[in-house]
Write an enzyme that holds these catalytic residues in place. Structure first.
Site, mmCIF file in Angstrom:
data_model
loop_
_atom_site.group_PDB
_atom_site.id
_atom_site.type_symbol
_atom_site.label_atom_id
_atom_site.label_comp_id
_atom_site.label_asym_id
_atom_site.label_seq_id
_atom_site.Cartn_x
_atom_site.Cartn_y
_atom_site.Cartn_z
ATOM 1 N N HIS A 132 0.906 -1.088 -0.200
ATOM 2 C CA HIS A 132 0.177 0.035 -0.153
ATOM 3 C C HIS A 132 0.663 1.396 -0.279
ATOM 4 O O HIS A 132 2.073 1.410 0.154
ATOM 5 C CB HIS A 132 -0.984 0.321 0.897
ATOM 6 C CG HIS A 132 -0.382 -0.240 2.684
ATOM 7 N ND1 HIS A 132 0.982 0.644 3.337
ATOM 8 C CD2 HIS A 132 -0.115 -0.862 3.307
ATOM 9 C CE1 HIS A 132 1.378 0.163 4.229
ATOM 10 N NE2 HIS A 132 0.664 -1.126 4.699
ATOM 11 N N LYS B 141 5.163 3.043 12.040
ATOM 12 C CA LYS B 141 4.182 2.718 12.466
ATOM 13 C C LYS B 141 4.491 1.451 12.870
ATOM 14 O O LYS B 141 3.367 1.089 14.061
ATOM 15 C CB LYS B 141 3.159 2.134 10.806
ATOM 16 C CG LYS B 141 2.422 0.789 10.795
ATOM 17 C CD LYS B 141 0.852 1.788 11.349
ATOM 18 C CE LYS B 141 0.603 0.591 11.164
ATOM 19 N NZ LYS B 141 -0.207 -0.791 10.642
ATOM 20 N N HIS C 16 3.930 1.643 2.069
ATOM 21 C CA HIS C 16 5.113 0.408 1.571
ATOM 22 C C HIS C 16 5.915 1.524 0.621
ATOM 23 O O HIS C 16 7.341 1.094 0.526
ATOM 24 C CB HIS C 16 4.831 -0.574 0.969
ATOM 25 C CG HIS C 16 4.281 -1.591 1.926
ATOM 26 N ND1 HIS C 16 2.922 -2.132 2.203
ATOM 27 C CD2 HIS C 16 4.680 -2.084 3.081
ATOM 28 C CE1 HIS C 16 2.385 -2.735 2.651
ATOM 29 N NE2 HIS C 16 3.880 -3.138 3.812
ATOM 30 N N GLY D 144 9.225 1.562 8.466
ATOM 31 C CA GLY D 144 7.981 2.200 8.826
ATOM 32 C C GLY D 144 8.428 2.202 10.259
ATOM 33 O O GLY D 144 8.061 1.629 11.162
HETATM 34 P P1 AMP Z 1 4.801 -5.111 6.401
HETATM 35 O O1 AMP Z 1 4.931 -5.868 5.689
HETATM 36 O O2 AMP Z 1 3.141 -4.931 7.295
HETATM 37 O O3 AMP Z 1 5.754 -6.236 6.833
HETATM 38 O O4 AMP Z 1 5.813 -4.070 6.460
HETATM 39 C C1 AMP Z 1 6.241 -3.811 5.803
HETATM 40 C C2 AMP Z 1 7.479 -2.091 6.509
HETATM 41 O O5 AMP Z 1 6.264 -1.050 5.506
HETATM 42 C C3 AMP Z 1 7.282 -1.932 8.089
HETATM 43 O O6 AMP Z 1 9.168 -1.365 7.795
HETATM 44 C C4 AMP Z 1 6.256 -1.651 8.290
HETATM 45 O O7 AMP Z 1 6.608 -0.559 9.327
HETATM 46 C C5 AMP Z 1 6.162 -0.387 7.038
HETATM 47 N N1 AMP Z 1 5.411 -0.013 6.784
HETATM 48 C C6 AMP Z 1 3.651 -0.727 7.340
HETATM 49 N N2 AMP Z 1 2.575 0.399 7.298
HETATM 50 C C7 AMP Z 1 3.124 1.527 6.721
HETATM 51 C C8 AMP Z 1 2.564 3.111 7.098
HETATM 52 N N3 AMP Z 1 1.511 2.661 6.654
HETATM 53 N N4 AMP Z 1 3.512 4.174 7.092
HETATM 54 C C9 AMP Z 1 4.685 3.975 6.801
HETATM 55 N N5 AMP Z 1 5.397 2.507 6.476
HETATM 56 C C10 AMP Z 1 4.480 1.558 6.878
#
Ligand code: AMP
Length: 290
Positions: free
Chosen positions: A36, A151, A39, A149
Protein backbone atom coordinates in the site's frame (compact mmCIF):
# COMPACT_ATOMS: atom_id res chain seq x y z
CA UNK A 1 9.21 -1.70 -16.91
CA UNK A 2 8.10 -4.76 -14.92
CA UNK A 3 10.23 -5.34 -11.86
CA UNK A 4 12.48 -8.45 -12.11
CA UNK A 5 11.45 -11.07 -9.54
CA UNK A 6 14.26 -13.10 -7.95
CA UNK A 7 13.54 -16.14 -5.79
CA UNK A 8 17.02 -17.49 -5.03
CA UNK A 9 19.47 -15.92 -2.61
CA UNK A 10 22.46 -16.89 -4.78
CA UNK A 11 20.98 -15.15 -7.79
CA UNK A 12 20.28 -12.09 -5.64
CA UNK A 13 23.83 -12.12 -4.27
CA UNK A 14 25.28 -12.24 -7.78
CA UNK A 15 23.21 -9.23 -8.88
CA UNK A 16 24.13 -7.22 -5.77
CA UNK A 17 27.81 -8.12 -6.19
CA UNK A 18 27.69 -6.62 -9.69
CA UNK A 19 26.20 -3.38 -8.37
CA UNK A 20 28.75 -3.13 -5.58
CA UNK A 21 31.62 -3.81 -7.96
CA UNK A 22 30.39 -0.80 -9.93
CA UNK A 23 30.49 1.30 -6.74
CA UNK A 24 26.70 1.53 -6.37
CA UNK A 25 24.90 1.68 -3.02
CA UNK A 26 22.00 -0.63 -2.24
CA UNK A 27 18.81 0.08 -0.27
CA UNK A 28 16.39 -2.60 0.87
CA UNK A 29 12.74 -2.36 1.86
CA UNK A 30 11.61 -5.51 3.69
CA UNK A 31 7.85 -6.20 3.41
CA UNK A 32 5.32 -8.96 3.74
CA UNK A 33 3.52 -7.79 0.60
CA UNK A 34 -0.05 -6.56 0.07
CA UNK A 35 1.70 -3.31 -0.73
CA UNK A 36 0.00 0.00 0.00
CA UNK A 37 1.04 3.64 -0.03
CA UNK A 38 2.88 3.18 3.29
CA UNK A 39 5.20 0.60 1.75
CA UNK A 40 5.58 2.70 -1.38
CA UNK A 41 6.71 5.69 0.71
CA UNK A 42 9.56 3.51 2.02
CA UNK A 43 10.43 2.55 -1.55
CA UNK A 44 10.53 6.23 -2.57
CA UNK A 45 12.80 7.01 0.38
CA UNK A 46 15.05 4.12 -0.64
CA UNK A 47 15.17 5.33 -4.25
CA UNK A 48 16.14 8.80 -3.03
CA UNK A 49 18.88 7.46 -0.75
CA UNK A 50 20.49 4.62 -2.71
CA UNK A 51 21.59 3.84 -6.28
CA UNK A 52 19.83 0.46 -6.31
CA UNK A 53 16.70 -0.68 -4.51
CA UNK A 54 15.64 -4.18 -3.57
CA UNK A 55 12.13 -4.75 -2.17
CA UNK A 56 11.71 -8.05 -0.35
CA UNK A 57 8.40 -9.88 -0.07
CA UNK A 58 8.30 -12.70 2.44
CA UNK A 59 5.37 -13.60 4.68
CA UNK A 60 7.51 -14.74 7.57
CA UNK A 61 5.81 -17.63 9.39
CA UNK A 62 8.08 -17.22 12.44
CA UNK A 63 6.72 -13.81 13.32
CA UNK A 64 3.09 -14.96 13.46
CA UNK A 65 2.10 -16.22 16.88
CA UNK A 66 -1.41 -16.98 15.60
CA UNK A 67 -1.76 -19.57 12.78
CA UNK A 68 -5.14 -18.14 11.71
CA UNK A 69 -3.55 -14.70 11.24
CA UNK A 70 -0.79 -16.25 9.10
CA UNK A 71 -3.33 -18.17 7.00
CA UNK A 72 -5.47 -15.06 6.48
CA UNK A 73 -2.54 -12.76 5.63
CA UNK A 74 -3.14 -11.32 2.13
CA UNK A 75 -0.88 -12.69 -0.61
CA UNK A 76 -0.94 -10.49 -3.70
CA UNK A 77 2.44 -10.94 -5.39
CA UNK A 78 1.31 -10.09 -8.94
CA UNK A 79 -0.33 -6.81 -8.00
CA UNK A 80 2.57 -5.98 -5.66
CA UNK A 81 4.99 -6.40 -8.55
CA UNK A 82 2.80 -4.14 -10.71
CA UNK A 83 2.88 -1.40 -8.08
CA UNK A 84 6.68 -1.48 -7.98
CA UNK A 85 7.18 -1.23 -11.75
CA UNK A 86 6.57 2.53 -12.04
CA UNK A 87 8.90 3.19 -9.08
CA UNK A 88 11.83 1.67 -10.97
CA UNK A 89 12.66 -0.83 -8.24
CA UNK A 90 15.66 -2.88 -9.37
CA UNK A 91 14.68 -6.25 -7.89
CA UNK A 92 11.70 -7.74 -6.09
CA UNK A 93 13.16 -10.52 -3.94
CA UNK A 94 10.52 -13.14 -3.14
CA UNK A 95 12.56 -15.89 -1.49
CA UNK A 96 11.22 -19.41 -1.59
CA UNK A 97 10.72 -20.71 1.96
CA UNK A 98 13.93 -22.76 1.93
CA UNK A 99 15.99 -19.70 0.98
CA UNK A 100 15.20 -18.27 4.42
CA UNK A 101 14.62 -21.39 6.52
CA UNK A 102 16.50 -24.31 4.93
CA UNK A 103 16.17 -27.75 6.43
CA UNK A 104 17.99 -27.90 9.74
CA UNK A 105 17.71 -24.17 10.38
CA UNK A 106 18.33 -23.76 14.11
CA UNK A 107 19.27 -20.15 14.83
CA UNK A 108 17.11 -17.49 16.45
CA UNK A 109 18.08 -13.85 16.80
CA UNK A 110 16.56 -12.58 20.03
CA UNK A 111 16.78 -8.95 21.11
CA UNK A 112 16.19 -8.21 24.80
CA UNK A 113 15.07 -4.87 26.26
CA UNK A 114 13.27 -2.97 23.52
CA UNK A 115 11.38 -6.10 22.46
CA UNK A 116 9.86 -6.50 25.93
CA UNK A 117 6.36 -5.29 26.79
CA UNK A 118 3.82 -3.98 24.28
CA UNK A 119 3.71 -6.31 21.24
CA UNK A 120 6.49 -8.37 22.83
CA UNK A 121 4.17 -9.39 25.67
CA UNK A 122 1.07 -9.93 23.60
CA UNK A 123 2.65 -11.69 20.63
CA UNK A 124 5.08 -14.21 22.17
CA UNK A 125 7.92 -15.04 19.78
CA UNK A 126 6.94 -12.27 17.36
CA UNK A 127 10.09 -10.16 17.70
CA UNK A 128 12.35 -13.23 17.64
CA UNK A 129 10.75 -14.02 14.28
CA UNK A 130 11.18 -10.43 13.07
CA UNK A 131 14.78 -10.15 14.30
CA UNK A 132 15.73 -13.48 12.72
CA UNK A 133 14.23 -12.75 9.31
CA UNK A 134 15.48 -9.15 9.20
CA UNK A 135 19.00 -10.32 10.04
CA UNK A 136 18.82 -12.83 7.19
CA UNK A 137 17.37 -10.34 4.72
CA UNK A 138 20.03 -7.73 5.54
CA UNK A 139 22.81 -10.29 5.14
CA UNK A 140 21.35 -11.82 1.97
CA UNK A 141 20.83 -8.46 0.27
CA UNK A 142 24.07 -6.92 1.57
CA UNK A 143 22.19 -3.62 1.68
CA UNK A 144 23.90 -0.41 2.78
CA UNK A 145 20.59 1.02 4.03
CA UNK A 146 17.31 -0.56 5.09
CA UNK A 147 14.01 1.30 5.34
CA UNK A 148 11.39 0.61 8.00
CA UNK A 149 8.13 2.34 8.92
CA UNK A 150 7.56 4.18 12.19
CA UNK A 151 4.10 2.59 12.07
CA UNK A 152 5.79 -0.43 13.68
CA UNK A 153 7.73 1.66 16.19
CA UNK A 154 8.78 -1.15 18.51
CA UNK A 155 9.92 -3.23 15.52
CA UNK A 156 12.03 -0.29 14.33
CA UNK A 157 13.74 -0.15 17.74
CA UNK A 158 14.35 -3.91 17.69
CA UNK A 159 15.93 -3.67 14.23
CA UNK A 160 18.13 -0.72 15.23
CA UNK A 161 19.33 -2.65 18.27
CA UNK A 162 20.17 -5.87 16.43
CA UNK A 163 22.11 -4.07 13.68
CA UNK A 164 24.16 -2.27 16.32
CA UNK A 165 24.70 -5.36 18.45
CA UNK A 166 25.62 -7.69 15.57
CA UNK A 167 27.83 -5.15 13.73
CA UNK A 168 25.74 -5.45 10.58
CA UNK A 169 27.04 -2.67 8.30
CA UNK A 170 23.63 -1.37 7.33
CA UNK A 171 22.10 2.00 8.19
CA UNK A 172 18.51 1.74 9.44
CA UNK A 173 16.25 4.51 8.18
CA UNK A 174 12.88 5.11 9.90
CA UNK A 175 10.10 6.59 7.73
CA UNK A 176 6.95 8.41 8.92
CA UNK A 177 3.60 6.64 9.13
CA UNK A 178 1.40 7.13 6.07
CA UNK A 179 -2.28 7.62 6.96
CA UNK A 180 -5.64 7.67 5.20
CA UNK A 181 -7.40 11.04 5.01
CA UNK A 182 -9.31 10.09 8.20
CA UNK A 183 -5.97 9.42 10.00
CA UNK A 184 -6.18 5.61 10.03
CA UNK A 185 -2.65 4.29 9.54
CA UNK A 186 -2.35 2.29 6.33
CA UNK A 187 -2.00 -1.43 7.04
CA UNK A 188 -2.35 -4.61 5.03
CA UNK A 189 -4.78 -5.74 7.74
CA UNK A 190 -7.18 -2.87 6.90
CA UNK A 191 -8.21 -4.92 3.84
CA UNK A 192 -9.89 -7.37 6.21
CA UNK A 193 -12.08 -4.80 8.01
CA UNK A 194 -15.84 -4.89 7.32
CA UNK A 195 -17.47 -1.65 6.23
CA UNK A 196 -18.68 -0.95 9.77
CA UNK A 197 -15.27 -1.77 11.25
CA UNK A 198 -13.53 0.45 8.72
CA UNK A 199 -15.85 3.29 9.75
CA UNK A 200 -14.96 2.77 13.42
CA UNK A 201 -11.19 2.36 12.89
CA UNK A 202 -10.18 6.07 12.86
CA UNK A 203 -11.22 6.21 16.53
CA UNK A 204 -7.82 4.66 17.26
CA UNK A 205 -5.60 7.50 15.94
CA UNK A 206 -8.16 10.04 17.17
CA UNK A 207 -7.93 8.68 20.71
CA UNK A 208 -4.12 8.85 20.54
CA UNK A 209 -4.27 12.43 19.34
CA UNK A 210 -6.69 13.51 22.09
CA UNK A 211 -4.62 11.74 24.76
CA UNK A 212 -1.30 13.19 23.50
CA UNK A 213 -2.70 16.72 23.61
CA UNK A 214 -4.25 16.17 27.04
CA UNK A 215 -0.97 14.87 28.47
CA UNK A 216 1.09 17.83 27.30
CA UNK A 217 -1.68 20.15 28.57
CA UNK A 218 -1.18 18.66 32.05
CA UNK A 219 -3.72 15.82 32.36
CA UNK A 220 -2.16 13.00 34.41
CA UNK A 221 -0.98 10.23 32.08
CA UNK A 222 -3.10 7.52 33.77
CA UNK A 223 -6.25 9.64 33.37
CA UNK A 224 -5.56 10.43 29.71
CA UNK A 225 -4.90 6.75 28.98
CA UNK A 226 -8.11 5.66 30.74
CA UNK A 227 -10.12 8.21 28.74
CA UNK A 228 -8.51 7.04 25.50
CA UNK A 229 -9.24 3.37 26.28
CA UNK A 230 -12.88 4.24 26.98
CA UNK A 231 -13.15 6.23 23.73
CA UNK A 232 -11.69 3.37 21.68
CA UNK A 233 -14.11 0.82 23.15
CA UNK A 234 -17.06 3.23 22.84
CA UNK A 235 -16.26 3.57 19.12
CA UNK A 236 -16.82 -0.17 18.64
CA UNK A 237 -13.44 -1.81 19.30
CA UNK A 238 -13.70 -5.16 21.08
CA UNK A 239 -10.80 -4.46 23.42
CA UNK A 240 -7.64 -2.45 23.94
CA UNK A 241 -4.69 -4.84 24.23
CA UNK A 242 -2.28 -2.18 25.43
CA UNK A 243 -2.05 1.58 25.49
CA UNK A 244 1.10 3.04 26.98
CA UNK A 245 3.36 6.08 27.03
CA UNK A 246 6.99 5.17 26.38
CA UNK A 247 10.13 7.30 26.19
CA UNK A 248 11.68 7.61 22.73
CA UNK A 249 15.22 7.27 24.08
CA UNK A 250 14.95 3.73 25.50
CA UNK A 251 11.29 2.67 25.21
CA UNK A 252 10.96 2.78 29.02
CA UNK A 253 7.44 3.47 30.38
CA UNK A 254 7.04 7.07 31.54
CA UNK A 255 4.48 9.29 33.23
CA UNK A 256 6.15 12.49 32.10
CA UNK A 257 5.48 14.72 29.11
CA UNK A 258 8.86 16.46 29.36
CA UNK A 259 11.20 14.14 27.44
CA UNK A 260 10.33 12.99 23.90
CA UNK A 261 7.86 10.14 24.28
CA UNK A 262 5.10 8.46 22.34
CA UNK A 263 1.83 6.71 22.87
CA UNK A 264 1.66 3.16 21.55
CA UNK A 265 -1.54 1.18 21.17
CA UNK A 266 -2.83 -2.19 20.01
CA UNK A 267 -6.58 -2.80 19.89
CA UNK A 268 -8.95 -5.38 18.47
CA UNK A 269 -11.65 -4.41 16.01
CA UNK A 270 -13.65 -7.62 15.62
CA UNK A 271 -11.00 -10.20 14.71
CA UNK A 272 -8.52 -7.66 13.41
CA UNK A 273 -5.70 -6.37 15.57
CA UNK A 274 -4.64 -2.81 14.75
CA UNK A 275 -1.58 -1.02 16.09
CA UNK A 276 -0.63 2.63 15.98
CA UNK A 277 1.61 5.14 17.75
CA UNK A 278 1.92 8.89 18.04
CA UNK A 279 4.65 11.11 19.50
CA UNK A 280 3.63 13.63 22.15
CA UNK A 281 3.72 17.12 20.68
CA UNK A 282 6.71 19.07 22.07
CA UNK A 283 5.69 20.56 25.40
CA UNK A 284 6.99 24.03 24.51
CA UNK A 285 4.99 24.08 21.29
CA UNK A 286 1.83 23.03 23.09
CA UNK A 287 2.33 25.72 25.75
CA UNK A 288 2.80 28.43 23.14
CA UNK A 289 -0.32 27.28 21.32
CA UNK A 290 -2.08 27.97 24.57
P1 AMP B 1 4.77 -5.17 6.58
O1 AMP B 1 4.57 -5.56 5.16
O2 AMP B 1 3.49 -4.92 7.32
O3 AMP B 1 5.71 -6.09 7.32
O4 AMP B 1 5.48 -3.77 6.55
C1 AMP B 1 6.68 -3.57 5.84
C2 AMP B 1 7.24 -2.24 6.19
O5 AMP B 1 6.31 -1.22 5.86
C3 AMP B 1 7.52 -2.09 7.69
O6 AMP B 1 8.75 -1.41 7.86
C4 AMP B 1 6.36 -1.27 8.17
O7 AMP B 1 6.65 -0.50 9.32
C5 AMP B 1 6.12 -0.37 6.96
N1 AMP B 1 4.77 0.17 6.99
C6 AMP B 1 3.61 -0.52 7.15
N2 AMP B 1 2.56 0.33 7.19
C7 AMP B 1 3.07 1.58 7.05
C8 AMP B 1 2.50 2.89 7.03
N3 AMP B 1 1.18 3.09 7.14
N4 AMP B 1 3.33 3.95 6.88
C9 AMP B 1 4.69 3.77 6.78
N5 AMP B 1 5.27 2.56 6.80
C10 AMP B 1 4.48 1.48 6.94
Amino acid sequence: MPVPIIRSRNELRAIVAGWKAAGETVGVVPTMGALHAGHLSLVRAAKAGSDRVVVTLFVNPRQFNNPADLAAYPRTEASDAEKLGPLAVDVLYVPDGDQIYPEGFSTTVSVAGVSEGLCGTHRPGHFDGVATVVTKLLLQTGADRAYFGEKDWQQLQVVRRLVTDLDIPCEIVGCPTVRESDALALSSRNLRLSEAERAAAPALPQALDVAARAIVAGTPVAVALDDARAAIVAAGFRSVEYLELRRDADMAPTESAEAPARLLVAAWLGDIRLIDNLPLPAVERARQAG
